[in-house]
Design a protein around this motif. Structure first.
Motif, PDB file in Angstrom:
ATOM      1  N   SER B  52      17.593  25.067  37.811  1.00 41.56           N
ATOM      2  CA  SER B  52      18.755  26.200  38.026  1.00 41.56           C
ATOM      3  C   SER B  52      18.592  27.308  36.762  1.00 41.56           C
ATOM      4  O   SER B  52      18.877  28.529  37.108  1.00 41.56           O
ATOM      5  N   ARG B  53      18.384  26.653  35.471  1.00 39.58           N
ATOM      6  CA  ARG B  53      18.208  27.520  34.595  1.00 39.58           C
ATOM      7  C   ARG B  53      17.351  28.407  34.427  1.00 39.58           C
ATOM      8  O   ARG B  53      17.324  29.674  34.170  1.00 39.58           O
ATOM      9  N   VAL B  56      17.749  31.389  37.497  1.00 40.82           N
ATOM     10  CA  VAL B  56      18.718  32.572  37.013  1.00 40.82           C
ATOM     11  C   VAL B  56      17.852  33.484  35.860  1.00 40.82           C
ATOM     12  O   VAL B  56      18.168  34.654  36.125  1.00 40.82           O
ATOM     13  N   GLU B  57      17.079  33.177  35.418  1.00 37.78           N
ATOM     14  CA  GLU B  57      16.063  33.750  34.369  1.00 37.78           C
ATOM     15  C   GLU B  57      15.261  34.552  35.269  1.00 37.78           C
ATOM     16  O   GLU B  57      14.872  35.670  34.844  1.00 37.78           O
ATOM     17  N   ILE B  59      15.020  35.445  38.762  1.00 39.26           N
ATOM     18  CA  ILE B  59      15.253  35.790  39.995  1.00 39.26           C
ATOM     19  C   ILE B  59      15.132  37.286  40.389  1.00 39.26           C
ATOM     20  O   ILE B  59      14.536  37.657  41.166  1.00 39.26           O
ATOM     21  N   THR B  60      15.704  38.174  39.558  1.00 40.82           N
ATOM     22  CA  THR B  60      15.734  39.377  39.898  1.00 40.82           C
ATOM     23  C   THR B  60      14.052  39.998  39.417  1.00 40.82           C
ATOM     24  O   THR B  60      13.585  41.023  40.078  1.00 40.82           O
ATOM     25  N   ILE B  61      13.414  39.199  38.732  1.00 41.42           N
ATOM     26  CA  ILE B  61      12.149  39.586  38.068  1.00 41.42           C
ATOM     27  C   ILE B  61      11.175  39.424  39.502  1.00 41.42           C
ATOM     28  O   ILE B  61      10.342  40.346  39.833  1.00 41.42           O
ATOM     29  N   ILE B  94      21.384  30.097  43.466  1.00 38.69           N
ATOM     30  CA  ILE B  94      21.006  31.005  42.722  1.00 38.69           C
ATOM     31  C   ILE B  94      20.289  32.120  43.628  1.00 38.69           C
ATOM     32  O   ILE B  94      20.781  33.405  43.772  1.00 38.69           O
ATOM     33  N   ALA B  98      22.080  35.684  44.851  1.00 36.98           N
ATOM     34  CA  ALA B  98      21.242  36.829  44.665  1.00 36.98           C
ATOM     35  C   ALA B  98      21.093  37.509  45.971  1.00 36.98           C
ATOM     36  O   ALA B  98      21.000  38.809  45.980  1.00 36.98           O
TER      37      ALA B  98
END
Ligand SMILES: [Zn+2]
Lengths: 230, 340
Positions: B52-53, B56-57, B59-61, B94, B98
């Motif tokens: 999960s960590r 979140v690091e 996802i948008t990338i 996540i 998103a």
């Protein structure tokens, strides 16, 4: 300028919209409902009521943690995806400082706490007047932290949604130096997320990550095993 | 001619953060996968909180990368499809959140996709589906036989009653001191072995299309334990070959029997274990003899990816299926048909 503020770091959901110097809407829900289910519908509804379309937002503000790992991640995932999608700045603020803002102008120190199980808490300590940090946000044994707070010899206002769990221990350790927020001032407010985040520089959206203030149990065990075998 | 449909897919159900853009449900425009295997390796398996960590690091990338590799702007998309379940809850949400935020920001339709339906539709990116169809979904998380009369119609006719095939592979690999993930290592050892230990075949009751791998796994563990007690040296390749032979024989036989009983026009395999050479060779030979067309997608589409989610999502989109902002990650999501 229109800011959307989001805090899902613990069981309360707090969202707000601020346009220039006006708080348009604010909502705090303390029903222990799953944020993954409810946060986006709440944001959609809030914005629809205020008559604001997504592309009218100019800034996103979010509480970055600490708190529930999952809760913090939901808020941050929504905030960073919105900010990136809408090409607008993302501002982050400590979830503990958001709580501390409920005690702003208290003549003394403000101590926000969140329960982190097994007698531990996420906690911080802020100057009441300025909200400047006095002690760094951290994950700590509650009694150990209280000893440090007590040694400063100042009146302390405690706040946080989980305060009732720890009230007795705090009274025992702090005696007359401890004051307790009234219940409506123990919940985070979306407007405070925005007002505090406005003071911080915009984050690098793609690399924005939660402030967990604690490594995972798997890593802690792994490190322990490695130390043991070294 | 209808306008082309472009769907963004997002997948975060386990330890891959993935995004992809697919045209008309059949053509990959971009396909980006960030694997976390290296972070989980030292723990010998996927640690949900760490997965999960990472999501979140990343996802948008990853979504941005899928758009930029496609050379597309969000406004050119027709819909957003995301894995709704099953999977690890913290990982799923996540991708789900998103996807919701992205769809809200760009006012795009949102579609929640079942992960297994995605695996099945991965085939459509390389080979058009022919119905009635039988799909064997076999991976670290699933072992299922799914019968489909038409698009969006799923009947699970067999599934594992305990471990997924890939899970059994990982556990056996661990007892042979092979690194995680163990599947490819066992496959490689088995291919090179000149002999095989005889392990039992688990058929369950007559006519059943269900699977069970925990008994086989225990047999392997017992064999290793007994050999160690007797001070005998164990040849890992013989154990790997024996284990793999048992899995391959049972999976091939059940899949072939189902294909015959249901009279399907096409059989497809999907999921990470479908990339296993021993299994692939056996299924290919079997269906060649049976005279039924059989397909396995290329490796990158067998393992978890978002193109498969976009592919399934496109068919759902065309059927008019929509999710809303109240979609949640559903770790135990059941596979239901969407054609009704
Ligand atoms: Zn999968």
């Amino acid at each position: 300028m229109i800011y959307l503020g989001i805090d899902t770091s613990n069981s309360p959901l707090a969202i707000a919209l601020i346009q220039d110097q006006t708080v348009l809407m604010e909502e705090t829900v303390n029903l222990k409902i799953n944020h993954s289910l409810t946060a986006m519908p709440a944001i959609e509804e809030l914005m629809a009521k205020a008559g604001i379309a997504p592309d009218q937002l100019t800034h996103i503000a979010v509480a970055e943690g600490p708190g529930s790992y999952t809760g913090v991640r939901i808020g941050l995932t929504i905030a960073k995806t919105l900010a990136w999608s809408l090409k607008i700045p993302l501002h982050m603020v400590s979830s503990l400082k958001v709580l501390a803002a409920n005690g702003q102008f208290f003549d003394g120190l403000v101590c926000p706490i969140m329960d982190a199980r097994r007698g531990t808490v996420f906690c911080g300590l802020y100057e009441g007047k300025s909200l400047e940090p006095v002690l760094d946000d951290r994950h700590s044994d509650l009694k150990k932290f209280l000893a440090e707070v007590k040694s400063l010899n100042k009146p302390v206002l405690f706040t946080g949604a989980d305060l009732s769990i720890h009230e007795n221990v705090i009274r025992e350790e702090m005696g007359d130096a401890a004051c307790f927020s009234t219940i409506q001032n123990r919940l985070p407010r979306g407007s405070n997320v925005i007002l505090l985040a406005q003071q911080s520089e915009a984050a690098d959206v793609h690399h924005a990550v939660p402030e967990y203030r604690r490594i995972t149990e798997a890593e802690a065990n792994y490190n322990k095993a490695k130390e043991g075998s070294a | 001619m209808n306008k082309d449909k472009y769907v963004l897919g997002i997948e975060t159900s386990c330890d891959e953060t993935a995004a992809s853009i697919v045209k008309n449900g059949t053509e990959i425009i971009s396909n980006v996968v960030a694997s976390q295997i290296e972070s989980h390796m030292r723990f010998g398996g996927v640690v949900p909180e760490i997965a999960s960590r990472h999501h979140v690091e990343q996802i948008t990338i990853i979504i941005a990368e899928a758009l930029s590799r496609a050379g597309m702007e969000p406004k050119e998309l027709d819909a957003v499809a995301v894995t709704e379940g099953p999977g690890l809850v913290g990982a799923l949400l996540i991708g789900v959140n998103a996807a919701k935020a992205f769809a809200f920001a760009h006012q795009l339709p949102l579609i929640g996709v079942h992960h297994i339906a995605g695996h099945i539709y991965a085939n459509r990116l390389e080979q058009e589906m022919e119905f009635p169809l039988l799909a064997l979904v076999i991976s670290g998380g699933h072992t299922e036989l799914v019968y489909m009369r038409e698009h969006g119609d799923f009947e699970v006719i067999g599934e594992t009653r305990d471990d997924a095939a890939g899970e059994a592979y990982d556990k056996v690999a661990r007892t042979l001191n092979l690194p995680y993930p163990g599947g490819p290592h066992i496959d490689r050892l088995a291919q090179s072995s000149d002999a095989a230990v005889k392990f039992p075949r688990v058929w369950l009751e007559e006519g059943s299309y269900d699977f069970s791998f925990s008994g086989l796994k225990s047999s392997v563990l017992n064999y290793m334990h007994n050999a160690a007690q007797r001070g005998e040296e164990v040849k890992p390749e013989h154990v790997a070959a024996g284990f793999q032979n048992s899995v391959v024989e049972v999976v091939t036989a059940k899949t072939m029997r189902a294909a015959e009983e249901y009279g399907v026009r096409q059989v497809i395999a999907a999921g990470g274990v479908a990339a296993n050479k021993g299994l692939r060779t056996s299924l290919e030979a079997g269906f060649k003899k049976q005279g039924v067309p059989f397909y396995i997608p290329s490796l990158a589409l067998c393992t978890d990816n978002a193109a498969m989610i976009a592919a399934a999502g496109t068919v759902m989109f065309e059927k008019g299926i929509r999710s809303n902002m109240a979609m949640n990650g559903r770790p135990g999501m059941e596979m239901t048909s969407w054609n009704k």
